[in-house]
Motif scaffolding. Sequence first.
Motif, PDB file in Angstrom:
ATOM      1  N   ARG A 162      26.675   3.540 -18.444  1.00 43.50           N
ATOM      2  CA  ARG A 162      27.742   4.032 -19.125  1.00 43.50           C
ATOM      3  C   ARG A 162      28.779   3.868 -18.189  1.00 43.50           C
ATOM      4  O   ARG A 162      29.976   3.621 -18.338  1.00 43.50           O
ATOM      5  CB  ARG A 162      27.725   5.202 -19.635  1.00 43.50           C
ATOM      6  N   ILE A 166      29.504  -0.761 -19.679  1.00 43.88           N
ATOM      7  CA  ILE A 166      29.682  -0.675 -20.802  1.00 43.88           C
ATOM      8  C   ILE A 166      31.244  -1.095 -21.041  1.00 43.88           C
ATOM      9  O   ILE A 166      31.657  -1.584 -22.486  1.00 43.88           O
ATOM     10  CB  ILE A 166      29.271   0.686 -21.935  1.00 43.88           C
ATOM     11  N   GLN A 167      31.900  -0.862 -20.114  1.00 41.80           N
ATOM     12  CA  GLN A 167      33.351  -1.061 -20.545  1.00 41.80           C
ATOM     13  C   GLN A 167      33.563  -2.628 -20.753  1.00 41.80           C
ATOM     14  O   GLN A 167      34.536  -2.953 -21.701  1.00 41.80           O
ATOM     15  CB  GLN A 167      34.389  -0.812 -19.263  1.00 41.80           C
ATOM     16  N   PHE A 171      28.169  -0.188 -25.532  1.00 44.21           N
ATOM     17  CA  PHE A 171      27.194   0.780 -25.418  1.00 44.21           C
ATOM     18  C   PHE A 171      25.868   0.538 -25.122  1.00 44.21           C
ATOM     19  O   PHE A 171      25.053   0.990 -24.123  1.00 44.21           O
ATOM     20  CB  PHE A 171      27.354   1.757 -26.615  1.00 44.21           C
ATOM     21  N   MET A 229      16.664   0.476 -24.441  1.00 44.11           N
ATOM     22  CA  MET A 229      17.692   0.456 -25.678  1.00 44.11           C
ATOM     23  C   MET A 229      17.397  -0.621 -26.631  1.00 44.11           C
ATOM     24  O   MET A 229      17.431  -0.466 -27.784  1.00 44.11           O
ATOM     25  CB  MET A 229      18.844   0.678 -25.083  1.00 44.11           C
TER      26      MET A 229
ATOM     27  N   LEU B 183      30.542   9.206 -26.699  1.00 36.88           N
ATOM     28  CA  LEU B 183      31.432   8.650 -25.913  1.00 36.88           C
ATOM     29  C   LEU B 183      32.531   7.913 -26.684  1.00 36.88           C
ATOM     30  O   LEU B 183      33.696   7.443 -26.297  1.00 36.88           O
ATOM     31  CB  LEU B 183      30.629   7.634 -24.888  1.00 36.88           C
ATOM     32  N   LEU B 184      32.264   7.562 -27.984  1.00 34.13           N
ATOM     33  CA  LEU B 184      33.070   6.794 -28.745  1.00 34.13           C
ATOM     34  C   LEU B 184      34.109   7.469 -29.243  1.00 34.13           C
ATOM     35  O   LEU B 184      35.369   6.952 -29.218  1.00 34.13           O
ATOM     36  CB  LEU B 184      32.148   6.125 -30.106  1.00 34.13           C
ATOM     37  N   LEU B 303      23.230   6.099 -29.062  1.00 33.40           N
ATOM     38  CA  LEU B 303      23.394   5.092 -28.209  1.00 33.40           C
ATOM     39  C   LEU B 303      24.577   5.278 -27.455  1.00 33.40           C
ATOM     40  O   LEU B 303      24.689   4.532 -26.626  1.00 33.40           O
ATOM     41  CB  LEU B 303      23.367   3.581 -29.433  1.00 33.40           C
ATOM     42  N   PHE B 304      25.599   5.995 -28.087  1.00 35.57           N
ATOM     43  CA  PHE B 304      26.731   6.030 -27.308  1.00 35.57           C
ATOM     44  C   PHE B 304      26.814   6.836 -25.942  1.00 35.57           C
ATOM     45  O   PHE B 304      27.544   6.491 -25.046  1.00 35.57           O
ATOM     46  CB  PHE B 304      28.097   6.607 -28.398  1.00 35.57           C
ATOM     47  N   GLY B 305      25.960   7.995 -25.935  1.00 34.23           N
ATOM     48  CA  GLY B 305      25.942   8.776 -24.853  1.00 34.23           C
ATOM     49  C   GLY B 305      26.989   9.942 -25.003  1.00 34.23           C
ATOM     50  O   GLY B 305      27.980   9.816 -25.733  1.00 34.23           O
ATOM     51  N   PRO B 306      26.876  10.975 -24.086  1.00 34.20           N
ATOM     52  CA  PRO B 306      27.828  12.095 -24.063  1.00 34.20           C
ATOM     53  C   PRO B 306      29.079  11.523 -23.641  1.00 34.20           C
ATOM     54  O   PRO B 306      29.318  10.703 -22.826  1.00 34.20           O
ATOM     55  CB  PRO B 306      27.248  13.021 -23.214  1.00 34.20           C
ATOM     56  N   ASP B 311      34.175   7.290 -18.688  1.00 30.74           N
ATOM     57  CA  ASP B 311      33.682   6.028 -19.397  1.00 30.74           C
ATOM     58  C   ASP B 311      34.322   5.726 -20.533  1.00 30.74           C
ATOM     59  O   ASP B 311      35.010   6.473 -21.272  1.00 30.74           O
ATOM     60  CB  ASP B 311      32.229   6.415 -19.629  1.00 30.74           C
ATOM     61  N   ILE B 312      34.207   4.383 -20.801  1.00 37.88           N
ATOM     62  CA  ILE B 312      34.599   3.780 -21.977  1.00 37.88           C
ATOM     63  C   ILE B 312      33.890   2.582 -22.226  1.00 37.88           C
ATOM     64  O   ILE B 312      33.641   1.956 -21.386  1.00 37.88           O
ATOM     65  CB  ILE B 312      36.484   3.582 -21.863  1.00 37.88           C
ATOM     66  N   SER B 313      33.722   2.192 -23.407  1.00 37.33           N
ATOM     67  CA  SER B 313      32.984   1.062 -23.996  1.00 37.33           C
ATOM     68  C   SER B 313      33.866   0.072 -24.548  1.00 37.33           C
ATOM     69  O   SER B 313      34.755   0.218 -25.062  1.00 37.33           O
ATOM     70  CB  SER B 313      31.866   1.618 -24.808  1.00 37.33           C
ATOM     71  N   ALA B 314      33.181  -1.223 -24.244  1.00 34.20           N
ATOM     72  CA  ALA B 314      33.740  -2.519 -24.885  1.00 34.20           C
ATOM     73  C   ALA B 314      33.540  -2.065 -26.406  1.00 34.20           C
ATOM     74  O   ALA B 314      32.573  -1.494 -26.796  1.00 34.20           O
ATOM     75  CB  ALA B 314      33.270  -3.642 -24.607  1.00 34.20           C
ATOM     76  N   GLY B 315      34.429  -2.523 -27.226  1.00 35.97           N
ATOM     77  CA  GLY B 315      34.403  -2.480 -28.781  1.00 35.97           C
ATOM     78  C   GLY B 315      34.273  -1.205 -29.310  1.00 35.97           C
ATOM     79  O   GLY B 315      33.726  -0.467 -30.273  1.00 35.97           O
ATOM     80  N   SER B 316      35.094  -0.068 -28.493  1.00 38.95           N
ATOM     81  CA  SER B 316      35.340   1.196 -28.976  1.00 38.95           C
ATOM     82  C   SER B 316      36.364   1.053 -30.244  1.00 38.95           C
ATOM     83  O   SER B 316      37.521   0.678 -29.991  1.00 38.95           O
ATOM     84  CB  SER B 316      36.069   2.011 -27.857  1.00 38.95           C
TER      85      SER B 316
END
Lengths: 274, 560
Positions: A162, A166-167, A171, A229, B183-184, B303-306, B311-316
């Motif tokens: 993470r 994930i950026q 996820f 996962m 996280l999302l 799946l997203f996590g705390p 942290d930041i995800s692609a596709g948020s």
Amino acid sequence: MIGTGISVNSITARRRHPLARLAVVALALGLLGGGYALFAPSNSADAAIASGKADDVAEGKSLFVAHCSSCHGMNAEGTPMGPPLVGVGAAAVDFQVSSGRMPAANPGPQMQRKPLGEWVTPEAINQLSAYIMSLGGGPQRPSAEMVDPAKGDAAKGGELFRANCIQCHNFVGAGGALTYGKYAPNLNESTPEQIYEAMVTGPQAMPVFNDSTITPEDKRNMIAYIVQMRELKDPGGFGLGRIGPVTEGLVVWIAGLSFMSLTAIWITAKKRKK
Amino acid sequence: MTTTLNNATLNNATLNGAALKETPKPIAGTASYLDDRLGAGSFLKRNLRKVFPDHWSFLLGEIALYSFIILLLTGTFLTFWFKPGMGHVVYDGPYQQLRGVTMSEAYASTLKISFEVRGGLLMRQMHHWAALLFVAGMMVHMLRVFFTGAYRKPRELNWIIGVLLLTLALAEGLTGYSLPDDLLSGAGLRITEGVAISLPLIGTYLTFFLFGGEYPGEDVIARFYSLHILLIPGILLALISAHMILMWVQKHTQMPGTGRSNTNVVGAPFYPAFMLKAGAYFLFTFTAIAGLGTFAQINPIWLFGPYTPSDISAGSQPDFYMGFLEGALRIMPAWEINFLGYTLPLSVLIPALVPMGIVMTGLALYPFLEQWVTGDRREHHIADRPRNNPHRTSIGISAVTFYGILWLLGANDEISAFFHIDLYHTTIFGRFAIILGPALAYAITYRICMGLQRKDADVMSHGVESGVIKRMPNGQYIEVHVPPAEDIADHLRGKALIPIVPGEADSEGIPPKGARSILGKARAMMSKKYGTEHIPLEEDGHGHGHAALGPGEGDHKEVH
């Protein structure tokens, strides 16, 4: 030389000795070679030659000339079409060739994973790797143990995943867009070995995560997380691509509202009077 | 009440084989006890026979109503286990991939609901799907009301209540999906903070007030929880009740048709016909939500996590109803103004406030603007068919396009990744499309409306194709047209003229009183545009005979 107490004249005289040039060259070569032998990765091209794999280098070179040289140059020195491959290491060769990204089908913003050509066998990859290693070393391929998902701590790997991955990769490694037509690929098809190699070589748009950034053990933890996962069965039903609310919105509008509209039409329908 | 019961009992109940002559005492006694004290008898008598017009699109609002009921029930279930705290705990539950990870109590308790509470995951998923269906139902209901002109007098205030409900639903959604502290949703919370802090003058204070200090702080989840389960649903419930009561009192609009006028309502009585339909429709809504909750995974927070601010995800992405704000943010150029050491970040302020302002303010004001332009102060109980008010329909589709383009571009990274389109191309497309798209949509919709009106006029004046080909004595073939069925003809005849405020100058060249100022002139011009009838319906005077007319008399229309 002033103040050192050594006569300038005597040094000058020795420098001009007929054998001095030879001695200096010998010394320099010795230092370089010895230093290299001391500090270079142990199983380099020399080791390959020593263990009777010299043939691999030769075979690798002929494979390279046949499949890679049109873009990377006859001696892997690089051309405007492709970067030099001196020093990229066996890890890069295995990652690019075993995933089908190389040899490239056509130039584009990013090379895509594709089915392997007929000549691409584990043996051919070994030979190509031996050749590239013989040119200038570089990151080695990981051993089976280094990438064994069963030996990693997935929860710890998840935190690192993470924080670092994930950026771009999303996820759960479903992939995502980058700029200028590039993209972070879906990780579901990558083998543990390829994931490791991508981290140490930083292919295409990806940054390098070397051993001082993320230790080999943490890399194994991350591999454990990625593998677990993608094997995780979605407990809530269909996963909808695991890309978040975009597909959820599509489902509620297309499935949910269509269903509601059709039932509304059904229960208000009337037989038309003739 | 008593009479109804009497009849029912007399008809149905038997005692020892003999028909009852009067209501059994336990029933009659209870009924009259309640009636004496509540006065419910006459109320029910009056209201159970309330007539509801029948059209499938009139049920769309009920999707939202029933989703709301399901939201209240599933939401109550979730509150039994959810802990709205941001205290740190180390997870040791059954979900392997997070064991040993530090997280907030809110996130841990949501994991517990998902994996340990019996039926918890189903309830969570139903709650979330119901929320999506709630907002989607409101939106389609609102579009139906808009395009049929059902917001016109006397229903303007109910329309305003509807706009308030939609706005509150967005706030309810935002506070709701932020609660699990994953996280999302954290990414959404971060944008919320970014918007709040970008407000001029009050931004910093507002942010510190909202988050109880620096972002993210320890308070925001508990505060959102209070808003989400108490304040906003309370207001929603009150406004929904008001919405329903007003609808009940003002009666529902009806589509034009045989026997329907502005002074009557034709349809089925509430009891039993409409009640049965409404009950069935509740069950269908429940089916949709339970079905989605069972078979389609939604908001898989594990799946997203705390949430961690770093942290930041692609596709948020946000949930769909916030997508238009996300899209606005994504296509906005990076503009900012630096003045005397203060920064005004237009790249955040404009996308956060302008599209929302245009959409919501536009919705709220439209009934009044239309009234001003047309000068129409009459009551309307017959719904317009969208084609018969082409400018309104075009404005509506324009707005839908504006919203839709922003919404689409909220997902531009997914579009880019899955269709292999350069991300920047989607952004540049969006910047042009957001200006050109609505204009294009307006023009196209207007043409389509006119075409449909022409089709209606054609049906009225020439009838419908009968499928019978007739050979004329001179060798010409024509298709015989027959007049439309009476109910269809009545439906088409429902086309009402749109009033126009007087704006023409009189014989001495002096315009009427209201149309002398610049504003007045503009109003008269708009009114003329808005209301002018281009394709009047002309009933066919010569009926059946028309098809048999010889060549040279408009017959080209009949030979296809």
